[in-house]
Write an enzyme that holds these catalytic residues in place. Structure first.
Site, short mmCIF file in Angstrom:
data_model
loop_
_atom_site.label_atom_id
_atom_site.label_comp_id
_atom_site.label_asym_id
_atom_site.label_seq_id
_atom_site.Cartn_x
_atom_site.Cartn_y
_atom_site.Cartn_z
N GLY A 169 0.80 -1.23 0.00
CA GLY A 169 0.00 0.00 0.00
C GLY A 169 0.83 1.27 0.00
O GLY A 169 0.62 2.16 -0.82
N MET A 216 4.65 3.27 2.09
CA MET A 216 5.83 3.08 2.92
C MET A 216 6.18 4.37 3.63
O MET A 216 6.25 5.44 3.02
CB MET A 216 6.99 2.60 2.03
CG MET A 216 8.31 2.42 2.75
SD MET A 216 8.20 1.10 3.99
CE MET A 216 9.31 1.76 5.23
N ASN A 246 8.82 5.90 4.82
CA ASN A 246 10.17 6.48 4.83
C ASN A 246 10.16 7.87 5.46
O ASN A 246 9.28 8.68 5.18
CB ASN A 246 10.69 6.61 3.41
CG ASN A 246 10.39 5.41 2.56
OD1 ASN A 246 10.87 4.32 2.83
ND2 ASN A 246 9.54 5.59 1.56
N HIS A 265 -2.08 6.18 8.38
CA HIS A 265 -1.20 5.10 8.87
C HIS A 265 0.27 5.47 8.65
O HIS A 265 1.07 5.40 9.58
CB HIS A 265 -1.55 3.81 8.14
CG HIS A 265 -0.73 2.63 8.54
ND1 HIS A 265 -1.15 1.70 9.46
CD2 HIS A 265 0.51 2.23 8.17
CE1 HIS A 265 -0.21 0.79 9.64
NE2 HIS A 265 0.81 1.08 8.85
N GLU A 266 0.62 5.86 7.44
CA GLU A 266 2.03 6.15 7.16
C GLU A 266 2.49 7.38 7.95
O GLU A 266 3.60 7.41 8.46
CB GLU A 266 2.27 6.37 5.66
CG GLU A 266 1.82 5.21 4.76
CD GLU A 266 2.26 3.84 5.21
OE1 GLU A 266 3.35 3.72 5.79
OE2 GLU A 266 1.52 2.86 4.98
N GLU A 307 3.72 -1.97 13.63
CA GLU A 307 2.57 -2.15 12.74
C GLU A 307 1.25 -2.31 13.50
O GLU A 307 0.24 -1.71 13.14
CB GLU A 307 2.80 -3.32 11.78
CG GLU A 307 3.94 -3.10 10.80
CD GLU A 307 3.82 -1.84 9.97
OE1 GLU A 307 2.75 -1.22 9.96
OE2 GLU A 307 4.82 -1.43 9.33
N1 B3K Z 1 5.88 -0.56 6.60
C1 B3K Z 1 5.35 -0.79 5.27
C2 B3K Z 1 5.33 -2.20 4.87
C3 B3K Z 1 6.58 -2.68 4.22
C4 B3K Z 1 6.36 -4.04 3.66
C5 B3K Z 1 7.60 -4.65 3.18
N2 B3K Z 1 7.41 -5.93 2.60
C6 B3K Z 1 3.98 -0.24 5.12
C7 B3K Z 1 3.24 -0.01 6.35
O1 B3K Z 1 2.88 -0.90 7.07
O2 B3K Z 1 3.04 1.12 6.67
ZN ZN Z 2 2.60 0.21 8.75
#
Ligand code: B3K
Ligand code: ZN
Length: 883
Positions: free
Chosen positions: A284, A286, A288, A320-321, A343
């Site tokens: 969905g 990421m 970063n 969420h991000e 998560e």
């Molecule tokens: N942290 C990422 C998920 C990364 C998945 C890698 N295979 C998205 C999220 O949960 O916000």
């Molecule tokens: Zn997440």
């Protein structure tokens, strides 16, 4: 032998279970083997010379021996698909280094050094979409969990935190926009049409949070002033032409920033926050640091091309991000076994956010539906694992509904036990204590104990034990004392590697209703923390109606000994919206499971029709909730209760009940459809609710009288001013053999040609339809010029939708299974992560009757026999066969 009756997990054979989970397999990584890193990397500078075909990366690492490490003089640097082009230590040619598999081992004499590594990357041919890759002419990255090692050699583990400085240089026409984490420090022009940008991220972070984007992008810009007065420049970057579809994402971002300040006291910590939408993306989005990269699906939305569900998806994922900036980035994970630390907690935070933005009870129902449809089957299958797993082979396989959604439920239980104020004290303490650290789930639990004042000693079992607890409840009424006693019994089922379980603390909100007044004397929170527990309540002249697990306070399977009358009463009178929904769901579940054994129960069907009729007529229910109440339980959920079963027979039984309801309630359903159709488009709850019930009414009408419903669906499609109405109508029509079906599917395709997200819907509508010829259609669609195996969204829209289409996937011939296995084999070398995600569908063979189960197993064996399977797919297949 009857395959479906072989032990479904190692509980039948504990010795075997132990053997399978001991560290014999060198590819398996164990939580208990964690050791701190021998070397730290306080600073890293990355210099990129960008190109789609070839990118050069020079990484300069300041490394320092870890005083808490094991003293190993060798610096272990992970690599994946990389060659060392140049390696310097303190400016001189490195000596004595070696490769161990794909990793680089560099012995270092002193306590700190500067290590320079040059690598070459080939983004255009990186079809795994991990590391640096090209998507639609731009460059982007995905590093979580272990993608950074595809960019440079590095201690690619989340407990090594570094300050990043990134310089990117490339052709200004190909890459006019250059983005990385943190704040933009400087830009400049180079020779021959080149330019560069220098980014600096002041916050130390693990390598999985590194990101870079370069390409032709335009931005929707806005600003947000934080609670302490910091002005943050916000930008949502997309390809030209998509700009007008970014308003909702930007509004969601601003709402998230404000909400996190108000509800969790969390403030943003950089001058810039960038979101970039990418069309080739494995999941969905990421988180970063300062540069979130998103699947276009969770950024782009306008009424014409996005449904109300898509709008909710954008809001939830943007939230969420963003929330990860604290729960994940400022406080990160020590190792990947702790994934649920960030998560599970962040899912809970996004669920609370969406509930606050919309309807709290409707959001709760949606979240529970997802949990039951995706997590319960995982928890009772061969891939079951605790929210904090003990071992893995490929961490990408552990981004699961268990780690995410059950993880959120576990923290939600802490919230229930503590109440909102004490819960907030716990989270404040957690953030204060661990800011800037790589923490563990245990750290979170301790902060909750200390901050919220909870005793979580036994509660830790929720982190350790897999499997959905089953709670049996019966009540006993003592007329002479006017007392009712509730007897509970809990059983946590055996799961692979965990044959014997301990009882867990299960918080259940309960209310006891007087049947005459339809009132209760207050909600109580009971905690079942032993195998068996009983609670007595007095003051009742006659047996009360019992409402248990109100609001779904615990993620369990409840089996309550109750009469239909109790459920009918609660469906009509419960003042907890979730419990009311739940009572109706249980009544329907009871009917469906009974009907498959010995035909419909006329009295119960009558009660269901009356209850649904009441839902249609009740002006006290808003349409968003009404839409939920009109949905029958999913087959995946029913399979949890009926397994091993014939899923197609269950599906047909469910369709028959829909037809029965649709026939009996034809007039009010038509009236509802007419009323809802008259409400003009808007994003307010009333208009959204109207669109929801419009399609739900059509679904029930279509089961009863397809011809009549087809005409109504066609009219809805032709009158549609928005994607919710259009997609809803086409969804119904796609399952009905009528001339309008092909005409309108063609119209839909032509109308939205070139819009990838809508063309995904076009594939999905056909792959998910009730049309008996759906497998022929899927085969034909796989040859359609718009289909490409290289784009995960497209692959999922065709094949994941088919795998979720019960009648198609479980076609008696085994053709559905074969098509999924063929896909996995073709996709695995191209994109292993996405390929492995299809295995659980076949891995559910133990829930299915013996004939089909054998066919599913045969396909798993065919996949397992393929040479050179990826680690991702290999782990899932072998566990699905053995686990
Ligand atoms: N942290 C990422 C998920 C990364 C998945 C890698 N295979 C998205 C999220 O949960 O916000
Ligand atoms: Zn997440």
């Amino acid at each position: 032998m009857d395959i479906a009756s072989t032990p479904s997990n190692p509980s039948g054979n504990p010795e075997m279970a132990d053997a399978a989970f001991e560290p014999h397999d060198p590819a398996t990584i164990f939580r208990k083997n964690y050791t701190p890193p021998s070397w730290l990397v306080p600073e890293i500078r990355l210099d990129f010379d960008l190109g789609l075909e070839l990118t050069r990366c020079v990484a300069t690492l300041t490394v320092r021996r870890n005083p808490d490490g094991d003293g190993d003089q060798t610096l272990h640097l992970c690599g994946d698909n990389l060659a060392v082009m140049r390696l310097l230590v303190d400016g001189a040619e490195a000596e004595g280094w070696s490769m161990s598999g794909s990793n680089l081992l560099l012995p270092l004499p002193g306590a700190s050094h500067v290590v320079t590594i040059e690598t070459q990357l080939h983004p255009a041919t990186n079809s795994q979409l991990m590391g640096l890759y090209a998507s639609g002419g731009m460059l982007c990255t995905q590093c979580e969990a272990e993608g950074f090692r595809r960019i440079t050699f590095f201690p690619d583990r989340p407990d090594v935190l570094s300050k990043y400085t990134v310089r990117m240089e490339g052709d200004a026409a190909t890459f006019p926009v250059l983005l990385s984490n943190g704040n933009l420090v400087e830009t400049g022009k180079g020779e021959a049409g080149r330019h560069w940008a220098l980014w600096d991220d002041p916050w130390p972070k693990p390598s999985y949070l590194f990101a870079l984007v370069a390409g032709q992008l335009v931005a929707n810009r806005d600003t947000f002033t934080t609670m302490s007065g910091r002005k943050v420049d916000l930008a949502v970057w997309v390809r030209e032409g998509d700009l007008e579809r970014t308003g909702h994402a930007m509004r969601s971002l601003i709402a998230s920033m404000k909400w996190d300040e108000e509800v969790f006291g969390r403030e943003y910590d950089l001058d810039q926050f960038n979101i970039v939408a990418v069309s080739d993306f494995n999941m969905g989005a990421m988180e970063n640091k300062g540069l979130n990269i998103f699947n276009t699906r969770y950024v782009l939305a306008d009424p014409e091309t996005a449904t109300d569900g898509d709008y909710d998806g954008v809001e939830g994922v943007v939230g969420h991000e963003y929330f990860h900036n604290w729960s994940g980035n400022r406080v990160t994970c020590r190792d990947w076994f702790q994934l649920s630390l960030k998560e599970g907690f962040t899912v809970l935070r996004d669920q609370m956010f969406s509930a606050d933005m919309g309807s709290e009870p409707v959001k709760r129902i949606e979240d529970v539906r997802i949990l039951r449809a995706a997590q319960f089957p995982e928890d009772s299958g061969p891939l079951a694992h605790p929210i904090r797993p003990d071992s893995y082979q490929e961490i990408s396989n552990f981004y699961t509904a268990t780690v995410y959604n059950k993880g959120a439920e576990v923290i939600r239980m802490m919230h229930t036990l503590a109440g909102p104020e004490r819960f907030r004290k716990g989270t404040d303490l957690y953030f204060d204590r661990h800011d800037g650290e790589a923490a563990t789930c245990e750290d979170f639990i301790r902060a909750m104990e200390d901050g919220a004042g909870l005793d979580l000693a036994q509660f830790r079992l929720w982190y350790e034990q897999a499997g959905t607890p089953k709670v049996l409840m019966r009540s006993e009424f003592d007329q002479s004392k006017g007392a009712v006693t509730l007897h509970f019994e809990q059983k946590v089922p055996a799961t692979p590697g965990q044959p014997v379980k301990k009882p867990m603390p299960i918080p259940l909100k309960v209310a006891l209703f007087d049947r005459d007044s339809a009132r209760h004397g207050g909600e109580r929170l009971l905690v079942i923390d032993k195998d068996k527990a009983s609670f007595t309540f007095d003051g009742f002249a006659r047996p009360p109606a019992i409402s248990v697990n109100r609001g779904f306070t615990a993620p369990i399977q409840l089996e309550a000994e109750s009469h239909d009358d109790d459920l009918i009463f609660l469906a009509a009178h419960d003042d907890d919206a979730f419990a009311r929904y739940e009572a109706l769901q249980q009544l329907v579940t009871r009917e469906l499971l009974g009907a498959i054994e010995h035909g419909p129960d006329e009295a119960r069907r009558g009660a269901i029709v009356d209850a649904v009729g009441a839902v249609l007529a009740d002006p006290g229910i808003d349409d968003l909730m009404r839409g939920e109440l009109l949905m029958l339980p999913t087959i995946t959920f029913l399979l949890e209760l009926a397994a091993p079963a014939d899923p197609v027979a269950l599906h047909r039984t469910r369709e028959r009940l829909k037809a029965h309801i649709g026939t009996r309630l034809r007039a009010p359903l038509i009236a509802l459809h007419d009323r809802a159709s008259a409400i003009p488009y808007g994003l307010d709850a009333a208009a959204r609710g109207a669109r929801k019930v419009k399609t739900q009414a059509l679904v029930l009408l279509a089961a009863a009288d397809p011809k009549e419903a087809a005409a109504r669906a066609e009219a809805q499609y032709r009158a549609a001013t928005n994607m919710t109405d259009r997609q809803g109508a086409l969804m119904v029509l796609a399952g009905i053999d009528s001339p309008a079906r092909s005409e309108l599917l063609a119209d839909f395709h032509a109308r939205f040609a070139g819009n990838a997200l809508v063309i995904d819907k076009w594939f999905g509508l056909q792959a998910g339809s009730l049309d008996p010829k759906v497998l022929d259609t899927v085969e034909a669609l796989a040859r359609h010029p718009d289909f490409t195996i290289k784009n995960p969204n497209r692959v999922r829209s065709l094949y994941m939708t088919m795998a979720g289409n019960i009648a198609a996937f479980h076609d008696e011939s085994g053709r559905g299974y074969r098509m999924i296995a063929d896909l996995v084999l073709a996709l695995d070398p191209i994109n292993a992560q996405t390929a492995a995600r299809f295995i659980p569908a076949l891995g559910r063979w133990r829930k299915i009757e013996p004939g089909r189960a054998a066919l599913m197993r045969a396909e798993l064996e065919r996949i397992a026999a393929a040479p050179d399977l990826s680690k991702d797919t290999r782990e899932q297949v072998s566990k699905s066969l053995d686990g």
